[in-house]
Design a protein around this motif. Sequence first.
Motif, PDB file in Angstrom:
ATOM      1  N   LYS A 168      20.461   7.901  19.544  1.00  0.00           N
ATOM      2  CA  LYS A 168      20.898   8.678  20.708  1.00  0.00           C
ATOM      3  C   LYS A 168      19.703   9.330  21.404  1.00  0.00           C
ATOM      4  CE  LYS A 168      25.650   9.720  19.295  1.00  0.00           C
ATOM      5  NZ  LYS A 168      26.626  10.799  18.996  1.00  0.00           N
ATOM      6  N   GLU A 169      18.780   9.856  20.605  1.00  0.00           N
ATOM      7  CA  GLU A 169      17.592  10.486  21.174  1.00  0.00           C
ATOM      8  C   GLU A 169      16.490   9.476  21.455  1.00  0.00           C
ATOM      9  OE1 GLU A 169      18.985  11.258  18.308  1.00  0.00           O
ATOM     10  OE2 GLU A 169      19.623  13.350  18.309  1.00  0.00           O
ATOM     11  N   LYS A 170      16.705   8.212  21.012  1.00  0.00           N
ATOM     12  CA  LYS A 170      15.715   7.134  21.160  1.00  0.00           C
ATOM     13  C   LYS A 170      14.382   7.528  20.519  1.00  0.00           C
ATOM     14  CE  LYS A 170      17.825   4.928  25.150  1.00  0.00           C
ATOM     15  NZ  LYS A 170      17.633   4.337  26.502  1.00  0.00           N
ATOM     16  N   LYS A 171      14.519   8.134  19.346  1.00  0.00           N
ATOM     17  CA  LYS A 171      13.349   8.640  18.614  1.00  0.00           C
ATOM     18  C   LYS A 171      13.295   7.982  17.244  1.00  0.00           C
ATOM     19  CE  LYS A 171      13.736  12.659  16.668  1.00  0.00           C
ATOM     20  NZ  LYS A 171      13.897  14.121  16.495  1.00  0.00           N
ATOM     21  N   PHE A 172      12.120   7.468  16.883  1.00  0.00           N
ATOM     22  CA  PHE A 172      11.943   6.861  15.565  1.00  0.00           C
ATOM     23  C   PHE A 172      11.139   7.828  14.701  1.00  0.00           C
ATOM     24  CE2 PHE A 172      10.365   4.114  12.252  1.00  0.00           C
ATOM     25  CZ  PHE A 172      11.416   3.224  12.051  1.00  0.00           C
ATOM     26  N   GLU A 173      11.770   8.291  13.624  1.00  0.00           N
ATOM     27  CA  GLU A 173      11.144   9.306  12.775  1.00  0.00           C
ATOM     28  C   GLU A 173      10.624   8.717  11.477  1.00  0.00           C
ATOM     29  OE1 GLU A 173      12.147  13.571  10.549  1.00  0.00           O
ATOM     30  OE2 GLU A 173      13.775  12.363  11.405  1.00  0.00           O
ATOM     31  N   LEU A 174       9.367   9.019  11.203  1.00  0.00           N
ATOM     32  CA  LEU A 174       8.806   8.749   9.876  1.00  0.00           C
ATOM     33  C   LEU A 174       9.012  10.027   9.069  1.00  0.00           C
ATOM     34  CD1 LEU A 174       7.265   6.802  11.892  1.00  0.00           C
ATOM     35  CD2 LEU A 174       5.481   6.730  10.172  1.00  0.00           C
ATOM     36  N   ILE A 175      10.108  10.033   8.304  1.00  0.00           N
ATOM     37  CA  ILE A 175      10.469  11.240   7.569  1.00  0.00           C
ATOM     38  C   ILE A 175       9.409  11.572   6.529  1.00  0.00           C
ATOM     39  CG2 ILE A 175      12.218  12.277   6.057  1.00  0.00           C
ATOM     40  CD1 ILE A 175      14.248  10.334   7.412  1.00  0.00           C
ATOM     41  N   HIS A 176       8.952  10.551   5.803  1.00  0.00           N
ATOM     42  CA  HIS A 176       7.910  10.760   4.797  1.00  0.00           C
ATOM     43  C   HIS A 176       7.174   9.445   4.577  1.00  0.00           C
ATOM     44  CE1 HIS A 176       6.775  13.009   0.823  1.00  0.00           C
ATOM     45  NE2 HIS A 176       5.720  12.495   1.436  1.00  0.00           N
ATOM     46  N   LEU A 177       5.909   9.430   4.954  1.00  0.00           N
ATOM     47  CA  LEU A 177       5.041   8.279   4.741  1.00  0.00           C
ATOM     48  C   LEU A 177       4.294   8.468   3.431  1.00  0.00           C
ATOM     49  CD1 LEU A 177       3.522   5.693   5.648  1.00  0.00           C
ATOM     50  CD2 LEU A 177       1.967   7.195   6.936  1.00  0.00           C
ATOM     51  N   ILE A 181       0.810  -1.221   0.000  1.00  0.00           N
ATOM     52  CA  ILE A 181       0.000   0.000   0.000  1.00  0.00           C
ATOM     53  C   ILE A 181       0.841   1.268   0.000  1.00  0.00           C
ATOM     54  CG2 ILE A 181      -1.958  -1.129   1.109  1.00  0.00           C
ATOM     55  CD1 ILE A 181      -1.072   0.234   3.738  1.00  0.00           C
ATOM     56  N   GLY A 182       2.165   1.124   0.130  1.00  0.00           N
ATOM     57  CA  GLY A 182       3.007   2.300   0.104  1.00  0.00           C
ATOM     58  C   GLY A 182       4.386   2.015   0.649  1.00  0.00           C
ATOM     59  N   ARG A 183       5.065   3.059   1.081  1.00  0.00           N
ATOM     60  CA  ARG A 183       6.427   2.941   1.611  1.00  0.00           C
ATOM     61  C   ARG A 183       6.662   4.107   2.573  1.00  0.00           C
ATOM     62  NH1 ARG A 183       8.768   2.779  -4.139  1.00  0.00           N
ATOM     63  NH2 ARG A 183       6.557   2.620  -4.651  1.00  0.00           N
ATOM     64  N   VAL A 184       7.616   3.921   3.457  1.00  0.00           N
ATOM     65  CA  VAL A 184       7.903   4.988   4.416  1.00  0.00           C
ATOM     66  C   VAL A 184       9.410   5.189   4.527  1.00  0.00           C
ATOM     67  CG1 VAL A 184       7.743   3.357   6.359  1.00  0.00           C
ATOM     68  CG2 VAL A 184       7.575   5.828   6.785  1.00  0.00           C
ATOM     69  N   ASP A 185       9.847   6.420   4.313  1.00  0.00           N
ATOM     70  CA  ASP A 185      11.246   6.794   4.512  1.00  0.00           C
ATOM     71  C   ASP A 185      11.405   7.109   5.994  1.00  0.00           C
ATOM     72  OD1 ASP A 185      13.879   7.487   3.957  1.00  0.00           O
ATOM     73  OD2 ASP A 185      13.384   9.582   3.541  1.00  0.00           O
ATOM     74  N   CYS A 186      12.278   6.381   6.664  1.00  0.00           N
ATOM     75  CA  CYS A 186      12.356   6.546   8.112  1.00  0.00           C
ATOM     76  C   CYS A 186      13.788   6.424   8.620  1.00  0.00           C
ATOM     77  CB  CYS A 186      11.452   5.520   8.803  1.00  0.00           C
ATOM     78  SG  CYS A 186      11.697   3.825   8.254  1.00  0.00           S
ATOM     79  N   LYS A 187      13.939   6.790   9.875  1.00  0.00           N
ATOM     80  CA  LYS A 187      15.255   6.749  10.496  1.00  0.00           C
ATOM     81  C   LYS A 187      15.111   6.581  12.000  1.00  0.00           C
ATOM     82  CE  LYS A 187      19.630   9.252  10.994  1.00  0.00           C
ATOM     83  NZ  LYS A 187      20.422  10.450  10.618  1.00  0.00           N
ATOM     84  N   ALA A 188      15.945   5.706  12.557  1.00  0.00           N
ATOM     85  CA  ALA A 188      16.004   5.542  14.001  1.00  0.00           C
ATOM     86  C   ALA A 188      17.093   6.465  14.548  1.00  0.00           C
ATOM     87  CB  ALA A 188      16.303   4.090  14.357  1.00  0.00           C
ATOM     88  N   HIS A 189      16.696   7.490  15.284  1.00  0.00           N
ATOM     89  CA  HIS A 189      17.655   8.384  15.936  1.00  0.00           C
ATOM     90  C   HIS A 189      17.980   7.745  17.287  1.00  0.00           C
ATOM     91  CE1 HIS A 189      16.906  11.643  12.994  1.00  0.00           C
ATOM     92  NE2 HIS A 189      15.654  11.205  13.033  1.00  0.00           N
TER      93      HIS A 189
END
Length: 404
Positions: free
Chosen positions: A337-346, A327-335
């Motif tokens: 050090k900050e323990k933050k998971f970012e969905l840069i662009h869904l 159904i799609g794709r998600v550009d993401c990154k696990a930060h």
Amino acid sequence: MEKKLTLEHLKLATLDSQGLTQNTPFGTGKDAVLHALEHLGYVQIDTLSMVERAHHHTLWTRIPDFRADYLEELVEERKIFEYWFHAASYLPMQDFRYVLPQMQTIKRGESRYYNADSKVMKYVTDAIRNEGPKRARDFENESHKAGTWWNWKPAKLALERLFMQGDLMISGRSGMQKTYDLAERVLPSSIDSTEPTPFELAEYLVKTNLRAYGFTTIKQITHLRKGNDLKKNVNEVLQTMLEEDRISKVKVDGGNSVFVQNDLLEKTFDLTDSNVWLLSPFDNSIIHRDRIKQIFDFDFRLECYTPKEKRQYGYFCLPILFGNQFIGRVDCKAHRKEKKFELIHLHIENDTIDPEVWLTPFAETLKLFAIFNGCESLVLTKVSPSKLGSIVKRVLSSKSKLKK
């Protein structure tokens, strides 16, 4: 006369063969990792770490309680090994003999890769033989000159050549740092180490592809493997299996013919409670891009090697599989050090499914994946199409703070 098969049935058959229709298709724990490798044939190793590395991600997708040390332990127990399938991979030790033809090709100097100085190779071999297993960093670069390939130092080039031609094997890892030892000290005595005939190699490739994917084609079986003789042998194996009624040649609705395992032709699949999978770009199920385009009508390309200005979706997109549809794709990154998971662009590319249907299982999968990546919060930066932004943010907001 060729049989016919609907595209929907073929989708379910291949996802089932890949272990993507159940939550624990191979069981749990370390044994499940071995079962998965023996079934899939290999799992690709990759160094990119925007999210958890490909070999860990691929196995976690099928084994929810997967831990990275399971792989390290299985290598140390000599139940799996590292070598080349179509890329650097973990393979089951029981299949060791089928990498021997490639090792011999490199040993004979028939590959233009892995050039190394013979004197350095002897020095490295003698050092490991006399002093025990070593890592690349254990060798000093006495000349203080970089190697000619990827700027590696000469000892590293020698290690890689000796590994690729089978004189050395990887006896362990610490993250991406490999430890090398003599093959004779790593390979279990119980393992068959006779080189297969060209026909036996073709038979192995055919059976591995059919088992792992449910269906196959000659093009898929010989992916990145050169030689007309291999294609001829693969075709002969397939024809023999057809004559023995072990497989069928099937015409797919709107597509070409494929070879399918007979037990999958009548099998029923229950996807009432549809799962959402976030797949690694190097996942076995997605790695054959043409195949995914043909069967799932999903055009996937990894864009991290594409210049930024030419990227359409993002640096490191994960395909999103909902039931039997991408159904799609998600550009993401696990930060980390900050323990933050970012969905840069869904990016959601299938607008025929009500978001309320897939968003809840997507959010739950995303939560578990973020925890797997060592993160404690979720951040959504951008959604396409933008009209989905509010509903996606509403559902994900309940998962923004993660608890194990």
